[in-house]
Design a protein around this motif. Structure first.
Motif, PDB file in Angstrom:
ATOM      1  N   GLN A  73       0.821  -1.207   0.000  1.00 15.32           N
ATOM      2  CA  GLN A  73       0.000   0.000   0.000  1.00 15.32           C
ATOM      3  C   GLN A  73       0.858   1.261   0.000  1.00 15.32           C
ATOM      4  OE1 GLN A  73      -3.146  -0.408  -0.367  1.00 15.32           O
ATOM      5  NE2 GLN A  73      -3.710  -2.377   0.483  1.00 15.32           N
ATOM      6  N   LEU A 132      -1.329  -1.630  -5.446  1.00  7.90           N
ATOM      7  CA  LEU A 132      -2.567  -1.834  -4.699  1.00  7.90           C
ATOM      8  C   LEU A 132      -3.108  -3.244  -4.769  1.00  7.90           C
ATOM      9  CD1 LEU A 132      -4.399   1.533  -5.407  1.00  7.90           C
ATOM     10  CD2 LEU A 132      -2.792   0.944  -3.589  1.00  7.90           C
ATOM     11  N   LEU A 148     -11.808   1.444  -2.885  1.00  9.28           N
ATOM     12  CA  LEU A 148     -10.438   1.228  -2.404  1.00  9.28           C
ATOM     13  C   LEU A 148      -9.683   2.546  -2.288  1.00  9.28           C
ATOM     14  CD1 LEU A 148      -9.436  -1.957  -4.462  1.00  9.28           C
ATOM     15  CD2 LEU A 148      -9.832  -1.822  -2.002  1.00  9.28           C
ATOM     16  N   HIS A 190     -10.316  -7.535   1.630  1.00  9.80           N
ATOM     17  CA  HIS A 190      -9.852  -7.271   2.988  1.00  9.80           C
ATOM     18  C   HIS A 190      -9.130  -8.483   3.557  1.00  9.80           C
ATOM     19  CE1 HIS A 190     -10.047  -6.606   7.389  1.00  9.80           C
ATOM     20  NE2 HIS A 190      -9.767  -5.376   7.020  1.00  9.80           N
ATOM     21  N   ARG A 200      -7.373  -4.387   3.251  1.00 11.63           N
ATOM     22  CA  ARG A 200      -7.837  -3.083   2.770  1.00 11.63           C
ATOM     23  C   ARG A 200      -9.358  -3.120   2.669  1.00 11.63           C
ATOM     24  NH1 ARG A 200      -5.072   0.830  -0.455  1.00 11.63           N
ATOM     25  NH2 ARG A 200      -6.425   2.644  -0.638  1.00 11.63           N
TER      26      ARG A 200
END
Length: 693
Positions: free
Chosen positions: A110, A115, A412, A442, A447
């Motif tokens: 991150q 990502l 996101l 997640h 995330r």
């Protein structure tokens, strides 16, 4: 960094990154067999493609969101992803970038702006569009980018979001590494004789065709595309011609298997991107000793990383189920009744909740097919575009999978999308993004995905087999996706506001017959729990646990049976996932009898799931076998003659209840069923129910 001339020092820095990627991939290949019981995951190596990741990565900031696919080791490292967590992940260690949950095909950093990478072909393309879309909505000049292969270009979702990106001038780069093979099949066997970049140009994208083994050419093209996107000129498509030097999955050279034409691999090895870059550096005066020292330094770093990864700790097995959902706020399950009720219909309550969320949080936006149209999706979005404008309330193309993915990407990036699918049937088209991306993100990458998907069960008036399905059990089967089915207007408003505040993806299922039902709804914003069933009518003789519209039918049945001294306890389940059985178990311990009424099909439905769990946990408390009331196991026909007895109702529930009672307590069936039959036609929902809950 100048976009037209690559300085020697910059070329040397990019060459170091290429060398890191090459040595990591060679390190994996050489250790894969000997570490086969430790490095237990598929590996898709990018040997021969290092120039593309490195040349593009040189232009990306950490704030730019980059996504990859299954062959993304190089993309991760070129974006600045930390080496050690990546290597630890290959060995399934708790210090891995996905805590040992993802392996080679799932990578994330991150902080570096990498990502996520996933192995489902095409899955991350709409996410990059969504991230870039969010940056555009915020007014920043950060961009999104996504790498994919030539095989991915055959996926429909790619073309869906290319269309949307051009339509909205979204600052995203589509980066196609054309290595000529998808798995083991040459592009000529999969696609007509036309150029990939030509099709991209037909979408309206700015296009570059680049020699992917020439790092300076990659760097120049990427620089121009990045600058264009940052300036607000829209998306671009870059096709990089390249060749991978090893098999699709694994460490071997598969040229002996006949997949490659004779001599093709040798010709491409002569064009090795590292060899070409080194030759140019030497031409510019960089000494061979400097390049050798650079390689030795990187080799030592890589070797030490592998050793640390082999020694890193494994995850605690007890944590394997942690993190399916992100922590969410706690909300009450009910509100206190007020002296002066305000009666509005369920559709109005949904519209009011949406308007209050849009007004309170500029990150919230509303999108869906037909959202701005005059009727406003049965009144639930009526006139919101006039109130909040087309930047916050918008229609969408017929791109269910692609636009669901774009909304996931926007979530996101910190936005709060509320997406409306007018029919739950359409969600079959978005199932990939919901199940493979939103529900897994997640758990894999830690995330949150704060996304709400409103969808409607469209029963009645000849909707037929493809416009009237009730698919909650299908979506409830997917860990990581919250699924709720509010019944009352009060619940609809409170649960929708809670869903918008929730950091997890929430599927908010509305039965169209409930849109017109009146209820007492406070005007001020409030939130209600998304994880609790509740008791809505007390009784001592039998428990009816019901979903959605069947709650109202259960209450009607209970009212008639009460006239015959039969007390029915009714539970509004309202939550499919995570399923709350506590009120049901408590009730069954008292009544000893259970009927589950669902709006879905009987086999493998939520009725079956509730019965199974209650039987597992309270078998000895049951006096009789539980009964399911649900749709028959065939599609809903259109003809009213064929459809008339398809939908279960209060009479269906009463017919299920009576055999569970002791014979001496059974009322006259004709009296019960005659009364229920007189209450209304099965095809016409009761739109005036205001109920005690």
């Amino acid at each position: 960094m100048n976009q037209t001339a690559l300085a020697t020092a910059d070329l040397l820095a990019i060459h170091r990154n290429m060398t890191l990627i090459r040595l990591v991939e060679e390190g994996i290949a050489s250790r894969y067999r000997e570490d086969g019981q430790l490095m237990r995951c598929p590996v898709h190596l990018c040997l021969g493609q290092e120039a593309i990741a490195s040349g593009v990565g040189a232009h990306l900031r950490s704030a730019d969101g980059l996504f990859g696919a299954h062959r993304s080791h190089g993309h991760y490292l070129a974006k600045g992803g930390a080496l050690q967590p990546f290597l630890d992940e290959l060995y399934g260690r708790r210090t891995g970038c996905c805590r040992g949950r993802g392996g080679s095909m799932h990578l994330v950093d991150q902080e570096a702006g990498f990502l996520g990478a996933t192995p489902i072909v095409g899955d991350t393309v709409p996410l990059a569009v969504g991230v870039a879309w969010a940056e555009r909505m915020r007014g920043s000049d950060n961009i999104g980018a996504v790498f994919f292969g030539d095989g991915c270009f055959e996926e429909g979702v790619v073309h869906e979001v290319m269309n949307f990106a051009v339509l909205k001038k979204i600052p995203v780069l589509f980066l196609c590494e054309n290595n000529q093979y998808a798995c083991y099949t040459h592009v000529g066997e999969r696609q007509p004789e036309r150029s990939i970049h030509g099709i991209a140009r037909a979408h309206g994208l700015a296009v570059w065709q680049v020699d992917g083994n020439d790092v300076e050419a990659v760097w120049a093209a990427a620089g121009a595309a990045v600058a264009r996107a940052r300036a607000g000129e829209g998306p671009a498509f870059l096709e990089f011609a390249t060749y991978r030097m090893v098999q699709h999955c694994g460490p071997d050279d598969d040229s002996d298997l006949g997949y490659h034409p004779a001599g093709a691999m040798e010709a491409w090895r002569e064009r090795c991107p590292l060899r070409l870059a080194e030759a140019r550096l030497i031409e510019r005066g960089v000494e061979r000793a400097t390049l050798d020292a650079l390689r030795a330094e990187v080799q030592a770093e890589v070797d030490a990383g592998f050793e640390r990864a082999r020694a890193a700790p494994f995850p605690d097995p007890e944590t394997r189920g942690d993190g399916v959902f992100a922590p969410a706020p706690e909300w009450p399950s009910t509100l206190e009744n007020r002296a002066a009720p305000r009666l509005i219909r369920c559709a109005q309550a949904i519209r009011e909740a949406t308007a209050q969320a849009l007004a309170a949080d500029e990150r919230v936006f509303l999108i869906g097919e037909g959202v701005p149209e005059p009727h406003g999706i049965f009144g639930t979005t009526k006139d919101l575009i006039q109130e909040f404008g087309p930047a916050r309330v918008m229609d969408m193309p017929l791109s269910e999978n692609g636009l669901t993915g774009a909304c996931i990407g926007a979530a996101l990036a910190g936005m709060r999308p509320v997406m409306v699918h007018q029919r739950i049937d359409f969600l079959y088209l978005a199932l990939d993004q919901l199940a493979n991306v939103a529900a897994k993100w997640h758990y894999l990458f830690n995330r949150p995905v704060p996304l709400v998907l409103r969808t409607i069960i469209g029963r009645g008036w000849g909707q037929g087999p493809q416009h009237a399905q009730s698919l909650q059990a299908l979506f409830g089967h997917i860990p990581g996706l919250k699924v709720v089915m509010p019944v009352t207007a009060r619940d609809a408003k409170g649960m929708l506001l809670a869903a918008i505040d929730d950091p997890n993806p929430v599927l908010f299922i509305e039965h169209r017959w409930l849109h017109g039902v009146l209820g007492d709804v406070p005007e001020a914003p409030y939130r209600l729990a998304l994880d609790r069933a509740r008791l809505v009518r007390k009784g001592r003789d039998v428990t009816v646990a019901a979903y959605s519209y069947m709650v109202l039918e259960a209450l009607k049945a209970a009212e008639v049976l009460a006239e015959h001294d039969i007390e029915v306890e009714v539970i509004d389940l309202s939550v499919v996932q995570p399923l709350d059985l506590a009120p049901v178990l408590a009730s069954v311990r008292k009544t000893g009898r259970l009927v589950v009424a669902d709006t879905g099909w009987t086999s493998c439905g939520m009725g079956a799931e509730v019965v199974a769990r209650v039987t597992e946990r309270s078998f000895l408390e049951l006096d009789k076998a539980p009964v399911r009331v649900a749709y028959p196991d065939h599609p809903l026909p259109t003809s009213p003659v064929l459809a008339r007895y398809y939908d279960p109702d209060a009479e269906s529930i009463a017919r299920a209840i009576l055999p569970l009672l002791r014979r001496k307590r059974r009322p006259n069936e004709e009296a019960v069923f005659g009364r229920l039959h007189r209450q209304g036609n099965r095809d016409v929902p009761n739109a005036q129910f205001t109920g005690p809950f």
